[in-house]
Scaffold this motif. Structure first.
Motif, PDB file in Angstrom:
ATOM      1  N   UNK A   1     -10.014  -5.961  -5.552  1.00 53.12           N
ATOM      2  CA  UNK A   1     -10.232  -4.528  -5.670  1.00 53.12           C
ATOM      3  C   UNK A   1      -9.852  -3.784  -4.348  1.00 53.12           C
ATOM      4  N   UNK A   2     -10.152  -4.535  -3.236  1.00 54.65           N
ATOM      5  CA  UNK A   2      -9.680  -3.883  -1.921  1.00 54.65           C
ATOM      6  C   UNK A   2      -8.354  -3.728  -1.693  1.00 54.65           C
ATOM      7  N   UNK A   3      -7.820  -5.134  -2.181  1.00 51.01           N
ATOM      8  CA  UNK A   3      -6.254  -5.313  -1.948  1.00 51.01           C
ATOM      9  C   UNK A   3      -5.419  -4.132  -2.877  1.00 51.01           C
ATOM     10  N   UNK A   4      -5.847  -4.028  -4.082  1.00 49.75           N
ATOM     11  CA  UNK A   4      -5.031  -3.097  -4.982  1.00 49.75           C
ATOM     12  C   UNK A   4      -5.441  -1.753  -4.596  1.00 49.75           C
ATOM     13  N   UNK A   5      -6.569  -1.393  -4.035  1.00 45.98           N
ATOM     14  CA  UNK A   5      -6.934  -0.155  -3.806  1.00 45.98           C
ATOM     15  C   UNK A   5      -6.070   0.488  -2.451  1.00 45.98           C
ATOM     16  N   UNK A   6      -5.487  -0.671  -1.461  1.00 46.60           N
ATOM     17  CA  UNK A   6      -4.872  -0.140  -0.601  1.00 46.60           C
ATOM     18  C   UNK A   6      -3.197  -0.129  -0.660  1.00 46.60           C
ATOM     19  N   UNK A   7      -2.974  -0.491  -1.977  1.00 44.66           N
ATOM     20  CA  UNK A   7      -1.362  -0.546  -2.134  1.00 44.66           C
ATOM     21  C   UNK A   7      -1.106   1.037  -2.309  1.00 44.66           C
ATOM     22  N   UNK A   8      -0.032   1.310  -1.488  1.00 47.30           N
ATOM     23  CA  UNK A   8       0.901   2.499  -1.418  1.00 47.30           C
ATOM     24  C   UNK A   8       1.419   2.857  -2.717  1.00 47.30           C
ATOM     25  N   UNK A   9       1.258   3.884  -3.390  1.00 45.91           N
ATOM     26  CA  UNK A   9       2.196   4.222  -4.633  1.00 45.91           C
ATOM     27  C   UNK A   9       3.418   5.018  -4.040  1.00 45.91           C
ATOM     28  N   UNK A  10       4.568   4.745  -4.423  1.00 42.53           N
ATOM     29  CA  UNK A  10       6.044   5.431  -4.055  1.00 42.53           C
ATOM     30  C   UNK A  10       6.169   6.376  -4.887  1.00 42.53           C
ATOM     31  N   UNK A  11       6.358   7.500  -4.642  1.00 40.23           N
ATOM     32  CA  UNK A  11       6.872   8.860  -5.440  1.00 40.23           C
ATOM     33  C   UNK A  11       8.287   8.666  -5.805  1.00 40.23           C
ATOM     34  N   UNK A  12       8.755   9.008  -6.930  1.00 44.63           N
ATOM     35  CA  UNK A  12      10.173   9.106  -7.131  1.00 44.63           C
ATOM     36  C   UNK A  12      10.677  10.342  -6.886  1.00 44.63           C
ATOM     37  N   UNK A  13      11.919  10.365  -6.347  1.00 45.77           N
ATOM     38  CA  UNK A  13      12.591  11.513  -6.153  1.00 45.77           C
ATOM     39  C   UNK A  13      13.523  11.913  -7.272  1.00 45.77           C
TER      40      UNK A  13
END
Length: 165
Positions: free
Chosen positions: A13-25
């Motif tokens: 849970x901690x590892x997936x919570x820290x994953x940054x989601x990349x926004x699409x242009x």
């Protein structure tokens, strides 16, 4: 064994919570509307689920339509769709390449507060075509009541055509 399983679960849970989601242009296609339907299939009369399915990868801005409010970046899942609001997907196209404000600042080694000065300068506009495109959705009672696509051409507005090189 129970403690080991609990530690493993918390670690995941901690590892997936820290994953940054990349926004699409958004590409140029995103900013097209025909007969009240967007390129991504969202139409007048659609609601929150259709909008989220189509646009969850993009930066979304929202503003209230019944007061003088500014567009603010909001999480697509936290937008108050049941209120009278407007949502906006927008980005710049520099020489036909879609770019976020952050991309432009990084590429030109400037700070956010210098962006307007750069994009309106005759020096920059002589060497670049700058277009700001947007797709605006008007919401009432959780339903899209209007969809508007448009653009703002900086070269035309500031009367500085891009010079062919």
């Amino acid at each position: 064994m129970k403690n080991l399983l609990l530690i493993l679960l918390i670690s995941v849970l901690l590892l997936t919570g820290c994953e940054k989601t990349e926004q699409t242009v958004a590409s140029a296609d995103v900013f097209t509307v025909e007969n009240g339907v967007t390129h991504d299939g969202v139409a007048i009369g659609d609601g929150k689920s259709e909008f989220i399915d189509a646009y969850s990868d993009y930066v979304i801005q929202a503003a209230y339509t019944d007061v003088d409010s500014s567009y603010l970046v909001m999480s697509i899942n936290k937008i108050p769709y049941d209120e009278n609001i407007s949502t906006l997907i927008a980005n710049f196209f520099i020489d036909e390449e879609p770019m976020s404000e952050e991309d432009i600042c990084e590429k030109n080694e400037i700070e956010d507060d210098e962006l307007y000065s750069l994009l309106s300068s005759s020096t920059y506009l002589r060497t670049h075509e700058v277009i700001y495109r947007y797709l605006r959705f008007t919401w009432e009672d959780s339903v899209i009541t209007d969809i508007d696509a448009g653009e703002f051409n900086y070269n035309e507005t500031y009367e500085v055509p891009k010079l062919d090189t």
